[in-house]
Design an enzyme around this catalytic site. Sequence first.
Site, PDB file in Angstrom:
ATOM      1  CG  ASN A   7      -1.841   1.090   1.348  1.00  0.00           C
ATOM      2  OD1 ASN A   7      -1.721   2.072   0.622  1.00  0.00           O
ATOM      3  ND2 ASN A   7      -2.798   0.968   2.261  1.00  0.00           N
ATOM      4  NE  ARG A  64      -5.067   3.200  -0.855  1.00  0.00           N
ATOM      5  CZ  ARG A  64      -4.657   4.366  -0.356  1.00  0.00           C
ATOM      6  NH1 ARG A  64      -3.448   4.477   0.134  1.00  0.00           N
ATOM      7  NH2 ARG A  64      -5.463   5.393  -0.356  1.00  0.00           N
ATOM      8  CG  HIS A 153     -11.419   6.308   2.468  1.00  0.00           C
ATOM      9  ND1 HIS A 153     -11.904   7.416   3.109  1.00  0.00           N
ATOM     10  CD2 HIS A 153     -10.088   6.301   2.660  1.00  0.00           C
ATOM     11  CE1 HIS A 153     -10.893   8.082   3.653  1.00  0.00           C
ATOM     12  NE2 HIS A 153      -9.778   7.413   3.393  1.00  0.00           N
ATOM     13  CG  ASN A 184      -4.751  12.607   9.217  1.00  0.00           C
ATOM     14  OD1 ASN A 184      -5.333  13.531   9.783  1.00  0.00           O
ATOM     15  ND2 ASN A 184      -3.488  12.650   8.893  1.00  0.00           N
ATOM     16  N   GLY A 185      -7.771  11.083   6.747  1.00  0.00           N
ATOM     17  CA  GLY A 185      -8.683  11.287   5.617  1.00  0.00           C
ATOM     18  C   GLY A 185     -10.005  10.661   6.041  1.00  0.00           C
ATOM     19  NE  ARG A 214      -6.788  14.822   1.738  1.00  0.00           N
ATOM     20  CZ  ARG A 214      -6.935  13.506   1.834  1.00  0.00           C
ATOM     21  NH1 ARG A 214      -8.127  12.965   2.024  1.00  0.00           N
ATOM     22  NH2 ARG A 214      -5.901  12.716   1.732  1.00  0.00           N
ATOM     23  N   GLY A 300      -9.262   5.366  12.309  1.00  0.00           N
ATOM     24  CA  GLY A 300      -8.646   5.677  13.604  1.00  0.00           C
ATOM     25  C   GLY A 300      -9.580   6.386  14.575  1.00  0.00           C
ATOM     26  N   GLY A 302     -13.081   6.789  14.143  1.00  0.00           N
ATOM     27  CA  GLY A 302     -14.349   6.046  14.249  1.00  0.00           C
ATOM     28  C   GLY A 302     -14.239   4.822  15.146  1.00  0.00           C
ATOM     29  CD  GLU A 330      -7.855   1.257   3.942  1.00  0.00           C
ATOM     30  OE1 GLU A 330      -7.771   1.775   2.835  1.00  0.00           O
ATOM     31  OE2 GLU A 330      -7.583   1.855   4.990  1.00  0.00           O
TER      32      GLU A 330
HETATM   33  P1  ADP Z   1      -5.091   7.569   8.261  1.00  0.00           P
HETATM   34  O1  ADP Z   1      -6.200   8.210   7.481  1.00  0.00           O
HETATM   35  O2  ADP Z   1      -3.816   8.341   8.215  1.00  0.00           O
HETATM   36  O3  ADP Z   1      -4.938   6.066   7.999  1.00  0.00           O
HETATM   37  P2  ADP Z   1      -6.072   6.731  10.870  1.00  0.00           P
HETATM   38  O4  ADP Z   1      -7.243   5.916  10.390  1.00  0.00           O
HETATM   39  O5  ADP Z   1      -4.933   6.035  11.501  1.00  0.00           O
HETATM   40  O6  ADP Z   1      -5.562   7.734   9.767  1.00  0.00           O
HETATM   41  O7  ADP Z   1      -6.659   7.785  11.926  1.00  0.00           O
HETATM   42  C1  ADP Z   1      -5.882   8.801  12.470  1.00  0.00           C
HETATM   43  C2  ADP Z   1      -6.748   9.631  13.409  1.00  0.00           C
HETATM   44  O8  ADP Z   1      -7.312   8.779  14.418  1.00  0.00           O
HETATM   45  C3  ADP Z   1      -5.985  10.729  14.122  1.00  0.00           C
HETATM   46  O9  ADP Z   1      -6.713  11.946  14.071  1.00  0.00           O
HETATM   47  C4  ADP Z   1      -5.958  10.243  15.565  1.00  0.00           C
HETATM   48  O10 ADP Z   1      -5.950  11.300  16.450  1.00  0.00           O
HETATM   49  C5  ADP Z   1      -7.266   9.490  15.647  1.00  0.00           C
HETATM   50  N1  ADP Z   1      -7.331   8.570  16.791  1.00  0.00           N
HETATM   51  C6  ADP Z   1      -6.627   7.446  17.003  1.00  0.00           C
HETATM   52  N2  ADP Z   1      -6.941   6.927  18.232  1.00  0.00           N
HETATM   53  C7  ADP Z   1      -7.850   7.778  18.794  1.00  0.00           C
HETATM   54  C8  ADP Z   1      -8.552   7.825  20.028  1.00  0.00           C
HETATM   55  N3  ADP Z   1      -8.388   6.876  20.959  1.00  0.00           N
HETATM   56  N4  ADP Z   1      -9.397   8.842  20.235  1.00  0.00           N
HETATM   57  C9  ADP Z   1      -9.574   9.806  19.308  1.00  0.00           C
HETATM   58  N5  ADP Z   1      -8.950   9.816  18.125  1.00  0.00           N
HETATM   59  C10 ADP Z   1      -8.102   8.819  17.862  1.00  0.00           C
END
Ligand code: ADP
Length: 344
Positions: A7, A64, A153, A184-185, A214, A300, A302, A330
């Site tokens: 990926n 990916r 996604h 993050n996205g 974004r 992350g 959700g 993924e």
């Molecule tokens: P990416 O899109 O880079 O793959 P991720 O799915 O890893 O991102 O998500 C990253 C986000 O998840 C960040 O904003 C991080 O702060 C948030 N995050 C991770 N763990 C927690 C938590 N326990 N509570 C709130 N936010 C979280």
Amino acid sequence: MRVAVINSGSSSLKYKLFDMDTRSVLASEFREHIGEGGAKYATHKEALESINIDFSTIDAVGHRVVHGGEVFSDSVIIDTTVEQEIERLISLAPLHNPANLEGIRIVREKLGSTSQVAVFDTAFHATLPSAAYMYALPYEVYEKHKVRRYGFHGTSHSYVMKEACKVLSKEIKDTNLITLHLGNGASVCAIEGGVSVDTSMGFTPLEGLVMGSRSGDLDPAILLYLQRELQLSVDAVDTMLNKESGLLGICGENDVRRIIQRDDRKAHLAIDMMIRRIQKYIGSYMAILGRVDAVVFTGGIGENSEYIRRRVLDSALFASLKVLVIKTDEELEIAQQVIQRLKV
Ligand code: ADP
């Protein structure tokens, strides 16, 4: 069967090796900040070569690929024509498709004719009806230049959809879901009987929710104003919208864990804006789907933030919704699609 998954993101590279007979992960590596100033790895090639991979033990590789345009509505075994097509689509995904292509070419050098499969982020959304994928621009902008909603996604939305149906003990074809990939996205998808019928990301991953850096949805006239009145260049506006906006732009950081610990006006505002946007999408997708069997949180934020989930669901309209939290995977979804492709 041993399936490797690569990926390549714009500046990161994830590698996983699966034993698909037992569905176990045999190896997992992550490289980030590729090509950034002072970074350890200047290119994806260097990053991939830094991983100790015994190519002789690998049966197939899944990649990916971010943009499949209108051409690829499913994963596909990579041959020269597919590779050329991914190259042609670089104009639609200038940050991602080149990195994905580089990954494919490096592996081919090592693996020769061993099967490689491309799994597209856009493919799950190939089912969008035209009323969802068209922008209300002159029709030839779509016809001549393929400007339309593609959605992204897809691998994650499709994975959590299948897992949600298992949890609900329902057939995919009978299940309507709203899936929220909040990382993050971030993007939302309306799924009717297993197919994507609307999604918040658009021509690029910039549209939709308020994300880490974004902006998501905007009045497009703002872009004209920034260029005309503030004399910003096209590149400066691009950087602003993709890298300096969203949560980061409002409160100075994009790590939701930290923002929700803060007790200042800008941190509160950033979270309020993010929540409000998600709620608007859930409400509109409820209207489109008519019946919603569950709302699924993943990514992350959700998966991990009970606080954000509670805030999102805090609306009388959502009181009767069934809520699921499902960890996305993924890479496993890509490996499963590799197996499916090779069986056909
Ligand atoms: P990416 O899109 O880079 O793959 P991720 O799915 O890893 O991102 O998500 C990253 C986000 O998840 C960040 O904003 C991080 O702060 C948030 N995050 C991770 N763990 C927690 C938590 N326990 N509570 C709130 N936010 C979280």
